[in-house]
Design a protein around this motif. Structure first.
Motif, PDB file in Angstrom:
ATOM      1  N   PHE A 188       0.827  -1.210   0.000  1.00 38.85           N
ATOM      2  CA  PHE A 188       0.000   0.000   0.000  1.00 38.85           C
ATOM      3  C   PHE A 188       0.860   1.259   0.000  1.00 38.85           C
ATOM      4  N   LEU A 189       1.943   1.254   0.759  1.00 38.57           N
ATOM      5  CA  LEU A 189       2.815   2.423   0.798  1.00 38.57           C
ATOM      6  C   LEU A 189       3.381   2.737  -0.579  1.00 38.57           C
ATOM      7  N   ALA A 190       3.641   1.701  -1.347  1.00 40.02           N
ATOM      8  CA  ALA A 190       4.168   1.900  -2.700  1.00 40.02           C
ATOM      9  C   ALA A 190       3.165   2.624  -3.589  1.00 40.02           C
ATOM     10  N   GLN A 191       1.873   2.519  -3.239  1.00 39.58           N
ATOM     11  CA  GLN A 191       0.812   3.159  -4.032  1.00 39.58           C
ATOM     12  C   GLN A 191       0.412   4.526  -3.478  1.00 39.58           C
ATOM     13  N   ALA A 192       0.861   4.844  -2.270  1.00 37.29           N
ATOM     14  CA  ALA A 192       0.333   6.016  -1.558  1.00 37.29           C
ATOM     15  C   ALA A 192       0.597   7.332  -2.281  1.00 37.29           C
ATOM     16  N   ASN A 193       1.744   7.446  -2.945  1.00 38.43           N
ATOM     17  CA  ASN A 193       2.057   8.702  -3.640  1.00 38.43           C
ATOM     18  C   ASN A 193       1.124   8.965  -4.811  1.00 38.43           C
ATOM     19  N   HIS A 194       0.451   7.918  -5.279  1.00 37.01           N
ATOM     20  CA  HIS A 194      -0.432   8.065  -6.437  1.00 37.01           C
ATOM     21  C   HIS A 194      -1.911   7.915  -6.058  1.00 37.01           C
ATOM     22  N   ASN A 195      -2.164   7.747  -4.775  1.00 36.44           N
ATOM     23  CA  ASN A 195      -3.546   7.534  -4.335  1.00 36.44           C
ATOM     24  C   ASN A 195      -3.795   8.353  -3.074  1.00 36.44           C
ATOM     25  N   GLU A 196      -4.567   9.418  -3.231  1.00 39.89           N
ATOM     26  CA  GLU A 196      -4.808  10.344  -2.130  1.00 39.89           C
ATOM     27  C   GLU A 196      -5.519   9.672  -0.968  1.00 39.89           C
ATOM     28  N   GLN A 197      -6.437   8.773  -1.240  1.00 44.47           N
ATOM     29  CA  GLN A 197      -7.165   8.100  -0.163  1.00 44.47           C
ATOM     30  C   GLN A 197      -6.250   7.192   0.648  1.00 44.47           C
ATOM     31  N   PHE A 198      -5.351   6.493  -0.030  1.00 44.89           N
ATOM     32  CA  PHE A 198      -4.379   5.662   0.681  1.00 44.89           C
ATOM     33  C   PHE A 198      -3.494   6.530   1.578  1.00 44.89           C
ATOM     34  N   ARG A 199      -3.064   7.669   1.035  1.00 41.95           N
ATOM     35  CA  ARG A 199      -2.184   8.552   1.789  1.00 41.95           C
ATOM     36  C   ARG A 199      -2.897   9.106   3.026  1.00 41.95           C
ATOM     37  N   GLN A 200      -4.148   9.488   2.874  1.00 49.28           N
ATOM     38  CA  GLN A 200      -4.906  10.011   4.010  1.00 49.28           C
ATOM     39  C   GLN A 200      -5.101   8.946   5.091  1.00 49.28           C
ATOM     40  N   THR A 201      -5.387   7.725   4.654  1.00 51.03           N
ATOM     41  CA  THR A 201      -5.554   6.627   5.616  1.00 51.03           C
ATOM     42  C   THR A 201      -4.254   6.355   6.349  1.00 51.03           C
ATOM     43  N   ASN A 202      -3.143   6.389   5.615  1.00 52.96           N
ATOM     44  CA  ASN A 202      -1.841   6.159   6.244  1.00 52.96           C
ATOM     45  C   ASN A 202      -1.491   7.286   7.211  1.00 52.96           C
ATOM     46  N   ASP A 203      -1.815   8.528   6.828  1.00 47.47           N
ATOM     47  CA  ASP A 203      -1.572   9.667   7.723  1.00 47.47           C
ATOM     48  C   ASP A 203      -2.341   9.502   9.024  1.00 47.47           C
ATOM     49  N   GLN A 204      -3.589   9.027   8.930  1.00 43.99           N
ATOM     50  CA  GLN A 204      -4.392   8.819  10.124  1.00 43.99           C
ATOM     51  C   GLN A 204      -3.820   7.692  10.983  1.00 43.99           C
ATOM     52  N   PHE A 205      -3.335   6.659  10.328  1.00 44.26           N
ATOM     53  CA  PHE A 205      -2.724   5.548  11.055  1.00 44.26           C
ATOM     54  C   PHE A 205      -1.535   6.036  11.870  1.00 44.26           C
ATOM     55  N   TYR A 206      -0.674   6.840  11.248  1.00 41.40           N
ATOM     56  CA  TYR A 206       0.494   7.323  11.973  1.00 41.40           C
ATOM     57  C   TYR A 206       0.121   8.311  13.071  1.00 41.40           C
ATOM     58  N   GLU A 207      -0.891   9.102  12.830  1.00 46.43           N
ATOM     59  CA  GLU A 207      -1.340  10.002  13.896  1.00 46.43           C
ATOM     60  C   GLU A 207      -1.832   9.184  15.090  1.00 46.43           C
ATOM     61  N   ASN A 208      -2.530   8.085  14.822  1.00 42.33           N
ATOM     62  CA  ASN A 208      -2.975   7.200  15.907  1.00 42.33           C
ATOM     63  C   ASN A 208      -1.780   6.589  16.640  1.00 42.33           C
ATOM     64  N   CYS A 209      -0.783   6.145  15.871  1.00 40.33           N
ATOM     65  CA  CYS A 209       0.421   5.570  16.489  1.00 40.33           C
ATOM     66  C   CYS A 209       1.133   6.605  17.345  1.00 40.33           C
ATOM     67  N   TRP A 210       1.267   7.809  16.820  1.00 41.48           N
ATOM     68  CA  TRP A 210       1.949   8.862  17.575  1.00 41.48           C
ATOM     69  C   TRP A 210       1.185   9.223  18.847  1.00 41.48           C
ATOM     70  N   SER A 211      -0.147   9.111  18.789  1.00 42.30           N
ATOM     71  CA  SER A 211      -0.934   9.422  19.990  1.00 42.30           C
ATOM     72  C   SER A 211      -0.645   8.413  21.103  1.00 42.30           C
ATOM     73  N   ILE A 212      -0.384   7.159  20.733  1.00 38.93           N
ATOM     74  CA  ILE A 212       0.007   6.154  21.733  1.00 38.93           C
ATOM     75  C   ILE A 212       1.345   6.544  22.349  1.00 38.93           C
TER      76      ILE A 212
END
Length: 216
Positions: free
Chosen positions: A108-132
């Motif tokens: 999925f990360l390999a596709q993220a630069n070309h897919n805005e929805q993937f990138r947004q989902t990944n950004d949210q995932f990392y924000e959740n990780c950082w909150s922990i």
């Protein structure tokens, strides 16, 4: 959405996860997903618009699942070091689960630069990780267990070391090294957050000066 429909959607998402982990992102077709789920292609199309829609929901589902598992793990502990250990141990679940997740996640990360929805989902995932990470660090500083590090930077560092360690382990293709990478990750983070490395460095410096004085 009723319970039956939710279970069917999850069945399809689990099948898509397995398919991508075994065949790769680009090779998987909607028919493959249906076959892995043991349903007809029509059933898959009823719940998802197309293959990309399945993948978008798959990334959301799997990253949310990872976050919830990790947050649940730290919630059972009461002090910062135990929470940190629980976080690392939850992230290093077991070789089989980690291998499947990171194989799919890297696809999925390999596709993220070309897919805005993937990138947004990944950004949210990392924000959740950082909150922990922030939760653990704030508690550690309140307890006096952790050094006065920048909380945001430290939370980024925690996740970077976890993911980096797991990806390096994955590239080694050796399940026996899984525990080594987990324990090394935990030790490195513990030393960083408690400032033990700096304390050791200061102690060595003090000893060196003391030795110089003795020599003179």
């Amino acid at each position: 959405m009723n319970n039956k429909a939710e279970k069917r959607r999850e069945q399809i998402l689990r099948a898509a996860f397995q398919a991508v982990s075994e065949k790769g992102f680009h090779s998987v077709t909607l028919q493959d997903i249906a076959d892995y789920a043991d349903v007809s292609k029509g059933v898959t199309s009823y719940y998802f618009q197309n293959k990309e829609d399945v993948f978008r929901h798959l990334l959301e589902w799997v990253t949310e699942k990872i976050y919830k598992n990790e947050h649940a793990a730290i919630s059972k502990e009461h002090n910062a070091l135990d929470k940190l250990r629980a976080y690392v141990y939850a992230a290093f679940a077991n070789p089989s689960d980690n291998r499947k997740f990171y194989r799919v996640y890297l696809e999925f990360l390999a596709q993220a630069n070309h897919n805005e929805q993937f990138r947004q989902t990944n950004d949210q995932f990392y924000e959740n990780c950082w909150s922990i990470g922030r939760e653990i660090i704030q508690l550690g500083q309140k307890e006096g267990t952790f050094a006065n590090v920048d909380i945001d930077k430290a939370s980024y560092t925690i996740r970077a070391l976890i993911d980096g360690s797991l990806i390096q382990w994955l590239m080694q293709n050796n399940d026996q090294l899984h525990t080594f990478y987990r324990d090394n990750c935990l030790e490195t983070l513990s030393n960083y957050l408690t400032n033990k490395n700096n304390q050791n460095s200061n102690q060595l410096s003090f000893t060196s000066e003391e030795e110089k004085g003795t020599t003179i």
